[in-house]
Scaffold this motif. Structure first.
Motif, mmCIF file in Angstrom:
data_model
loop_
_atom_site.group_PDB
_atom_site.id
_atom_site.type_symbol
_atom_site.label_atom_id
_atom_site.label_comp_id
_atom_site.label_asym_id
_atom_site.label_seq_id
_atom_site.Cartn_x
_atom_site.Cartn_y
_atom_site.Cartn_z
ATOM 1 N N MET A 76 0.849 -1.196 0.000
ATOM 2 C CA MET A 76 0.000 0.000 0.000
ATOM 3 C C MET A 76 0.882 1.243 0.000
ATOM 4 O O MET A 76 1.671 1.441 0.895
ATOM 5 N N ARG A 77 0.746 2.071 -1.029
ATOM 6 C CA ARG A 77 1.608 3.242 -1.179
ATOM 7 C C ARG A 77 0.869 4.476 -0.707
ATOM 8 O O ARG A 77 0.540 5.342 -1.491
ATOM 9 N N MET A 78 0.586 4.558 0.570
ATOM 10 C CA MET A 78 -0.204 5.688 1.041
ATOM 11 C C MET A 78 0.518 6.477 2.120
ATOM 12 O O MET A 78 1.206 5.911 2.956
ATOM 13 N N LEU A 79 0.289 7.785 2.077
ATOM 14 C CA LEU A 79 0.879 8.695 3.050
ATOM 15 C C LEU A 79 -0.161 8.892 4.161
ATOM 16 O O LEU A 79 -0.821 9.924 4.238
ATOM 17 N N ILE A 80 -0.306 7.864 4.999
ATOM 18 C CA ILE A 80 -1.338 7.922 6.044
ATOM 19 C C ILE A 80 -0.789 7.327 7.337
ATOM 20 O O ILE A 80 0.296 6.738 7.353
ATOM 21 N N ASN A 81 -1.540 7.519 8.408
ATOM 22 C CA ASN A 81 -1.223 6.804 9.636
ATOM 23 C C ASN A 81 -1.924 5.454 9.609
ATOM 24 O O ASN A 81 -1.327 4.452 9.268
ATOM 25 N N VAL A 135 -7.914 8.679 8.588
ATOM 26 C CA VAL A 135 -7.547 9.460 7.403
ATOM 27 C C VAL A 135 -8.330 10.777 7.314
ATOM 28 O O VAL A 135 -7.747 11.844 7.072
ATOM 29 N N ASP A 173 -7.411 13.136 10.312
ATOM 30 C CA ASP A 173 -6.058 13.676 10.104
ATOM 31 C C ASP A 173 -6.083 14.799 9.069
ATOM 32 O O ASP A 173 -5.455 15.848 9.251
ATOM 33 N N ALA A 174 -6.807 14.557 7.969
ATOM 34 C CA ALA A 174 -6.877 15.579 6.910
ATOM 35 C C ALA A 174 -7.532 16.848 7.443
ATOM 36 O O ALA A 174 -7.078 17.963 7.135
ATOM 37 N N GLY A 219 -12.317 11.893 -0.388
ATOM 38 C CA GLY A 219 -11.595 11.232 -1.466
ATOM 39 C C GLY A 219 -11.722 11.962 -2.792
ATOM 40 O O GLY A 219 -11.162 11.515 -3.794
ATOM 41 N N VAL A 240 -14.312 8.129 3.588
ATOM 42 C CA VAL A 240 -13.919 8.004 2.185
ATOM 43 C C VAL A 240 -15.017 7.289 1.390
ATOM 44 O O VAL A 240 -15.439 6.187 1.767
ATOM 45 N N GLY A 273 -6.858 12.787 -10.234
ATOM 46 C CA GLY A 273 -6.002 12.761 -9.051
ATOM 47 C C GLY A 273 -4.554 12.460 -9.384
ATOM 48 O O GLY A 273 -3.656 13.170 -8.959
ATOM 49 N N ALA A 274 -4.322 11.416 -10.154
ATOM 50 C CA ALA A 274 -2.943 10.970 -10.370
ATOM 51 C C ALA A 274 -2.413 11.280 -11.768
ATOM 52 O O ALA A 274 -1.302 10.893 -12.101
ATOM 53 N N LEU A 283 -9.279 10.032 -5.365
ATOM 54 C CA LEU A 283 -8.053 9.591 -4.701
ATOM 55 C C LEU A 283 -6.896 9.473 -5.700
ATOM 56 O O LEU A 283 -6.519 10.462 -6.298
ATOM 57 N N ASP A 284 -6.355 8.261 -5.868
ATOM 58 C CA ASP A 284 -5.146 8.104 -6.692
ATOM 59 C C ASP A 284 -5.462 7.604 -8.093
ATOM 60 O O ASP A 284 -4.599 7.045 -8.765
#
Lengths: 330, 330
Positions: B1-6, B11, B14-15, B55, B77, B260-261, B297-298
């Motif tokens: 999982m390539r996510m910048l999260i805790n 999520v 935090d945002a 999202g 989300v 998004g991406a 999202l991505d």
């Protein structure tokens, strides 16, 4: 290849046609690859020119307009623009007050802007140059002698641009730009690799579940590769590296920058952790900008830039700006 | 999982903490998940409230501020916010002039805004609702009876927000919002699937070398899957679908939106092709906005929204706006 393109060979020209169509307030020379604010040259105003390889949008073309750059020169993807572009840009924006070249520290950019400066001076343009080299990750790099230029470019272009808009002379615009670079530090993290149109496959291998700490904006290697970290851990690591390199003695302008493919939802969550990490280390934040500003095509990840800003720099940061990517004030 | 999260569970919270840290001009109630412009309620002004699953940032929280939304309610989300959020938002922004709920047409959102409207009316707030259903790709969908609400939401929020800022009464703000929805059409294309934090893997399978035409902003299926097309072919297909559904009889506001991406470099190139395709079909463009505004999202990909705009709608589009994601004018 998951790209919204025609063929790799026309990516930059296609994008420039799209910029021209979306932004009538800019003059776009598609053939010669120069983006200029429409009212240039502005009488009595120093011209600001930057540029670099494409693939980092909105940098630099998205920062052309009142209060920021006078012109931008996009190269091929991840490739320096050529001196002819910069000479044309300088001629287009020079009102007689001189021109400042803002150059990110990559070998190709440095050489080509140097050559362009000589050519423009031969044509009678008074020229100054400032080098941006804010990335603390590595000393030398794949395309760099010395530190790489990354997120601080946005602060240099905004603050020097504001001063130029107010009518500051070339020497003052140059010294402000240099000062901003001196008090700025950046550090970036990749969660995925980047794919260029020409290559069509990732330029490096980053297995899922790992991240690259200290990545460059062309996917150049950083300091180390680790197993995936949380947003909190990445913020602590990043802020530690930044503060160890240069501890701000006053409030900072903070850029929490996305590399391109990281959702804004995640970037804002990361911003919360960066603010916490800064506060725990005694660093206060005067202004925050969160978004994708200095990107690396489809790379997932983020970078953090701190720019220590006294009242004057904060005032110039707050000054009006009217560009495609940064707009505020009147 | 390539996510910048805790962790996936925090999520959204935090945002919201990150939004609060970056935007002192907004009041963020992290616990109750409401984002409100700080000066609300504004005397004599109709309140505008929207919301939906998270999202899709900057939608909706990034559109809160003078000239656009008064408040936004982010759900989990891809999950509708709950009525309590909307009731709180309505109470926070109502100056006595009434409140307009702007609701994207997804079953959960429609039900919850409906319930919130009843509750808010019980508390004495004068309430109107407008449904956004601009996506021509499919008639019904995974989460929708009728057409989905996507890119036109930005036009509805901007134009109704400008009218409210000028002091227009509730009935007028509502009818303008409805009119914008009626003259707007959208169509989206996915080049990759989307990964939610909770699931951690793509929500659908899209093999490399294929694209999904008519995708929804939650990765809902579209009309068909095809082998990869060029930017030019996608623009022709998209504009044909849009114009077949509703041929504009005058100039349009154009949104070329990234999912998004997709890099801005590609989006601008696509914008050039959309402009060409529109011109070839006799559609003129009054204003263009290019960027990632209604995202998934991505997900890599894009959508195009056309909003036929007479002089009044263009004037309201041009009116000043001061939000995190859209800012211009004074």
């Amino acid at each position: 290849m998951r790209m919204l393109i025609n063929v790799p060979e026309t990516v930059v020209a296609d994008a420039l046609r799209g910029v021209a169509a979306a932004h009538p307030e800019l003059t776009v020379d598609v053939e010669n690859r120069v983006i200029v604010r429409r009212d240039a040259p502005v009488a009595g105003k120093v011209g600001l020119v930057s540029g670099g390889g494409s693939g980092h949008e909105p940098l630099h073309g998205g920062f052309v307009g009142p209060g920021m750059l006078s012109a931008a020169c996009p190269g091929e993807v991840f490739t320096s623009p050529v001196p002819d572009q910069m000479v044309r840009a300088a001629a287009a924006v020079d009102s007689g007050e001189g021109v400042l070249f803002i150059v990110k520290n990559y070998t190709g950019d440095v050489l080509n802007f140097e050559m362009a400066a000589e050519l423009a001076e031969d044509e009678g343009v008074r020229l100054a140059k400032v080098l941006v080299d804010d990335d603390v990750a590595v000393t030398d790099s794949l395309y760099t002698a010395g530190r790489r230029g990354t997120g601080a470019t946005l602060f240099v272009e905004k603050i020097a641009g504001a001063a130029a808009e107010e009518g500051a002379p070339l020497e003052r615009v140059e010294s402000l730009a240099r000062r901003v670079d001196e008090v700025s530090r950046s550090f970036g993290v990749a969660l995925s690799a980047v794919t260029t149109p020409a290559k069509g496959s990732p330029t490096f291998e980053l297995p899922s579940g790992e991240l690259e700490l200290g990545i460059g904006i062309h996917g150049e290697p950083g300091r180390e590769r680790r197993a995936m970290m949380t947003s909190r851990e990445i913020a602590d690591y990043t802020v530690d590296v930044l503060v160890a390199d240069r501890r701000p003695s006053g409030p900072v302008l903070l850029l929490v920058n996305g590399m391109g493919a990281t959702p804004l939802l995640e970037l804002y969550g990361f911003n919360a952790e960066v603010h916490r990490a800064l506060k725990e280390r005694g660093v206060t934040v005067a202004r925050t900008l969160v978004g994708n500003y200095v990107t690396s095509l489809d790379m997932a990840g983020c970078s953090v830039t701190l720019c220590e800003a006294d009242e004057e720099l904060v005032r110039l940061w707050d000054a009006p700006v009217q560009t495609p990517a940064l707009r505020w004030g009147r």
